[in-house]
Design an enzyme around this catalytic site. Structure first.
Site, PDB file in Angstrom:
ATOM      1  N   LYS A   1      43.378  62.331  24.986  1.00 60.37           N
ATOM      2  CA  LYS A   1      43.345  63.489  24.073  1.00 60.37           C
ATOM      3  C   LYS A   1      42.209  63.359  23.048  1.00 60.37           C
ATOM      4  O   LYS A   1      41.602  64.358  22.685  1.00 60.37           O
ATOM      5  CB  LYS A   1      44.686  63.614  23.325  1.00 60.37           C
ATOM      6  CG  LYS A   1      45.861  63.909  24.249  1.00 60.37           C
ATOM      7  CD  LYS A   1      47.158  64.050  23.481  1.00 60.37           C
ATOM      8  CE  LYS A   1      47.643  62.742  22.896  1.00 60.37           C
ATOM      9  NZ  LYS A   1      48.091  61.738  23.883  1.00 60.37           N
TER      10      LYS A   1
ATOM     11  N   GLN B   1      50.764  60.882  21.182  1.00 61.23           N
ATOM     12  CA  GLN B   1      51.700  60.479  22.251  1.00 61.23           C
ATOM     13  C   GLN B   1      51.696  61.537  23.365  1.00 61.23           C
ATOM     14  O   GLN B   1      50.657  62.112  23.625  1.00 61.23           O
ATOM     15  CB  GLN B   1      53.118  60.250  21.708  1.00 61.23           C
ATOM     16  CG  GLN B   1      53.270  58.986  20.876  1.00 61.23           C
ATOM     17  CD  GLN B   1      52.812  59.149  19.446  1.00 61.23           C
ATOM     18  OE1 GLN B   1      53.186  60.087  18.774  1.00 61.23           O
ATOM     19  NE2 GLN B   1      52.006  58.241  18.960  1.00 61.23           N
TER      20      GLN B   1
ATOM     21  N   ASP C   1      48.298  58.500  26.005  1.00 59.63           N
ATOM     22  CA  ASP C   1      47.075  57.886  26.536  1.00 59.63           C
ATOM     23  C   ASP C   1      46.393  58.745  27.597  1.00 59.63           C
ATOM     24  O   ASP C   1      45.766  58.218  28.517  1.00 59.63           O
ATOM     25  CB  ASP C   1      47.375  56.486  27.118  1.00 59.63           C
ATOM     26  CG  ASP C   1      48.087  55.613  26.119  1.00 59.63           C
ATOM     27  OD1 ASP C   1      47.720  55.655  24.945  1.00 59.63           O
ATOM     28  OD2 ASP C   1      49.035  54.899  26.512  1.00 59.63           O
TER      29      ASP C   1
ATOM     30  N   GLY D   1      46.463  55.778  19.304  1.00 58.76           N
ATOM     31  CA  GLY D   1      45.113  55.235  19.218  1.00 58.76           C
ATOM     32  C   GLY D   1      44.213  56.131  20.035  1.00 58.76           C
ATOM     33  O   GLY D   1      44.311  56.164  21.249  1.00 58.76           O
ATOM     34  N   HIS D   2      43.404  56.933  19.365  1.00 62.95           N
ATOM     35  CA  HIS D   2      42.546  57.862  20.083  1.00 62.95           C
ATOM     36  C   HIS D   2      41.129  57.285  20.188  1.00 62.95           C
ATOM     37  O   HIS D   2      40.450  57.096  19.192  1.00 62.95           O
ATOM     38  CB  HIS D   2      42.532  59.220  19.381  1.00 62.95           C
ATOM     39  CG  HIS D   2      43.850  59.933  19.497  1.00 62.95           C
ATOM     40  ND1 HIS D   2      44.194  61.019  18.732  1.00 62.95           N
ATOM     41  CD2 HIS D   2      44.910  59.719  20.306  1.00 62.95           C
ATOM     42  CE1 HIS D   2      45.416  61.431  19.075  1.00 62.95           C
ATOM     43  NE2 HIS D   2      45.858  60.636  20.017  1.00 62.95           N
TER      44      HIS D   2
HETATM   45  P1  IMP Z   1      56.931  53.675  18.829  1.00 64.75           P
HETATM   46  O1  IMP Z   1      56.306  55.031  18.767  1.00 64.75           O
HETATM   47  O2  IMP Z   1      56.051  52.584  18.279  1.00 64.75           O
HETATM   48  O3  IMP Z   1      58.317  53.650  18.249  1.00 64.75           O
HETATM   49  O4  IMP Z   1      57.113  53.299  20.375  1.00 64.75           O
HETATM   50  C1  IMP Z   1      58.037  53.976  21.223  1.00 64.75           C
HETATM   51  C2  IMP Z   1      57.469  54.116  22.628  1.00 64.75           C
HETATM   52  O5  IMP Z   1      56.379  55.029  22.605  1.00 64.75           O
HETATM   53  C3  IMP Z   1      56.921  52.836  23.229  1.00 64.75           C
HETATM   54  O6  IMP Z   1      57.137  52.854  24.621  1.00 64.75           O
HETATM   55  C4  IMP Z   1      55.439  52.925  22.953  1.00 64.75           C
HETATM   56  O7  IMP Z   1      54.671  52.156  23.861  1.00 64.75           O
HETATM   57  C5  IMP Z   1      55.212  54.401  23.144  1.00 64.75           C
HETATM   58  N1  IMP Z   1      54.064  54.927  22.415  1.00 64.75           N
HETATM   59  C6  IMP Z   1      54.013  55.221  21.103  1.00 64.75           C
HETATM   60  N2  IMP Z   1      52.803  55.721  20.791  1.00 64.75           N
HETATM   61  C7  IMP Z   1      52.101  55.772  21.926  1.00 64.75           C
HETATM   62  C8  IMP Z   1      50.792  56.244  22.243  1.00 64.75           C
HETATM   63  O8  IMP Z   1      50.033  56.745  21.405  1.00 64.75           O
HETATM   64  N3  IMP Z   1      50.418  56.131  23.556  1.00 64.75           N
HETATM   65  C9  IMP Z   1      51.260  55.640  24.508  1.00 64.75           C
HETATM   66  N4  IMP Z   1      52.485  55.189  24.258  1.00 64.75           N
HETATM   67  C10 IMP Z   1      52.904  55.260  22.977  1.00 64.75           C
END
Ligand code: IMP
Length: 433
Positions: free
Chosen positions: A17, A226, A14, A41-42
């Site tokens: 990017k 991420q 977040d 989510g961009h």
């Molecule tokens: P997962 O990727 O859904 O398995 O989530 C694992 C961890 O990564 C959790 O803490 C999510 O909130 C975090 N996470 C996954 N994708 C994002 C992102 O795009 N932005 C921020 N946090 C993310």
């Protein structure tokens, strides 16, 4: 002059990017997404409105760019189809040859989503706080060599057989461990043959495409999802995502050699946020945090969850610079700090009575670290709309300068607002690096 540039998140995702990729897309021919799935989510704000893209690189909003979804990603076909439809409805992706999907990218299946939610539920206090999109279970199957890949959508017999084989194990787990009713082969098969019909024209050998493009001297932007601290190896394990979010994955996740990458740019917010569980030393801004969350729109672009807010952590940022090989830093959301009197920056941690300057990705150690702050004077001036570094208030320049010193890398771009235009470009990685 860099031709192949990787963009990575320095923090817990977040960082903004999407906007940076959108700005830099103008200077590239191809944009590649190489890991993660629709957990990302961009958000991009352009003249036509706001777009939240989960899978397709935001370069798609610049009519003439080729967007590639690489082999390192995991794809929920329904989400991808919906994203394609939304883009087309808004007048984008007019030419289908502008979107290429790797035939080796893995598919998120309905049982992955269900298992993601059920696994989190049984973990109770130890839950990760995943986005619930099936990301972890899809990567588990990839590594276990059970996964279905995009190329399997192109062969109905293989598709049915793989669904059938997988369901023997998945239904056993779903029924016997989680007391769920499980899935029928035909219901998944039917849906996925429909998805195949919609997606087959985009599925191709993207590694060969990219390597040819490199040989032809094309500019390529590799868009990470991420952030470093969510990386499966280098992040705050187990509170991480299930893929490598660091720059090295740009090579493996897209099928090009690491020697083809010219530079790596890190994106960091001027403060810090985190969604989901796990340690976060600079968390806790009190009332400032609530105000900042509202002002910075700090709610997950994918799940809508309020993001946890904290101060800029230079220990974590220094670590990210090292594990990614970052050569330039983009600082986003500087304007969100406009009204503060004093702005803390974390320079080191206090741990076990000593001073720690190196980021401990070990979750237990990090959980016991107390931030050591230095307090910078705020600038108390509206920075929105500023387009050159010189116009920034003196204290804002001092804040940026201190971050550069602490992190050891120059700031090459500053974002001061949500729109595409609200950015100060100091060095363009495609031209000046
Ligand atoms: P997962 O990727 O859904 O398995 O989530 C694992 C961890 O990564 C959790 O803490 C999510 O909130 C975090 N996470 C996954 N994708 C994002 C992102 O795009 N932005 C921020 N946090 C993310």
């Amino acid at each position: 002059m860099a031709k192949n540039v990787v963009i990575v998140g320095v923090q817990w995702g977040d960082e903004g990017k999407g906007k940076v990729v959108d700005i830099l897309s103008e200077h590239t021919d191809i944009v590649v997404r190489y890991q993660g799935g629709n957990n990302a989510g961009h958000t991009v704000i352009i003249d036509h409105g706001k777009f939240i893209l989960h899978l397709i690189p935001s370069g798609i909003l610049h009519g003439n760019k080729i967007c590639v979804i690489g082999n390192g990603t995991v794809l929920d076909p329904l989400v991808l189809i919906e994203e394609i439809d939304t883009l087309k409805k808004s007048g984008y992706l007019r030419d289908d040859s502008h979107l290429l999907i790797s035939n080796e990218a893995h598919l998120i299946m309905p049982y992955h989503k269900k298992l993601d939610l059920l696994k989190e539920r049984v973990k109770g206090n130890l839950k990760i706080g995943t986005t619930g999109r099936g990301i972890g279970p899809a990567y588990e199957d990839k590594v276990a060599r059970n996964g279905l890949r995009c190329k399997d959508l192109l062969n109905e017999e293989v598709l049915r057989q793989k669904i059938k084989t997988n369901l023997i194990e998945k239904n056993h787990i779903l029924k016997n461990i989680y007391h769920d009713h499980g899935f029928e082969v035909h219901e998944i098969y039917y849906k996925y043959t429909e998805y195949a019909e919609r997606l087959k024209s985009y599925i191709t050998d993207t590694s060969t495409f990219l390597n040819n493009a490199i040989d032809e001297g094309k500019n390529i932007l590799f868009e990470g999802a991420q952030g470093t601290l969510l990386d499966i190896d280098h992040g705050t394990y187990p509170y991480v995502t299930s893929s490598n979010a660091v720059a090295g994955e740009a090579a493996t996740g897209s099928g090009i050699g690491p020697t083809k990458i010219d530079t790596v740019v890190g994106i960091a917010k001027a403060y810090l946020t985190r969604v989901g569980e796990g340690p976060f030393p600079t968390e806790g801004m009190g009332e400032e945090g609530d105000r900042l969350r509202e002002q910075g729109g700090e709610f997950g672009a994918t799940t809508g969850r309020p993001r946890r807010c904290g101060w800029f952590d230079s220990v974590a940022a220094r670590y990210a610079v090292k594990v990614n090989g970052i050569e330039g830093l983009v600082l986003t959301k500087l304007d969100v700090l406009d009204e503060l009197d004093k702005i803390p920056i974390c320079t080191a941690y206090e741990y076990n009575g000593g001073r720690l300057e190196i980021f401990p990705s070990d979750n237990f150690i990090l959980g016991d670290c107390e931030p050591i702050y230095e307090f910078m004077d705020g600038w108390k001036t509206d920075t929105k709309g500023i387009t050159t570094f010189d116009e920034l208030p003196q204290n804002a320049k001092a804040y940026i300068g201190r971050i550069e010193e602490l992190v050891g890398v120059n700031v090459i771009m500053i974002s001061v607002g949500a729109s595409r235009k609200a950015a100060i470009m100091i060095k363009n990685p495609f031209i000046d690096m």
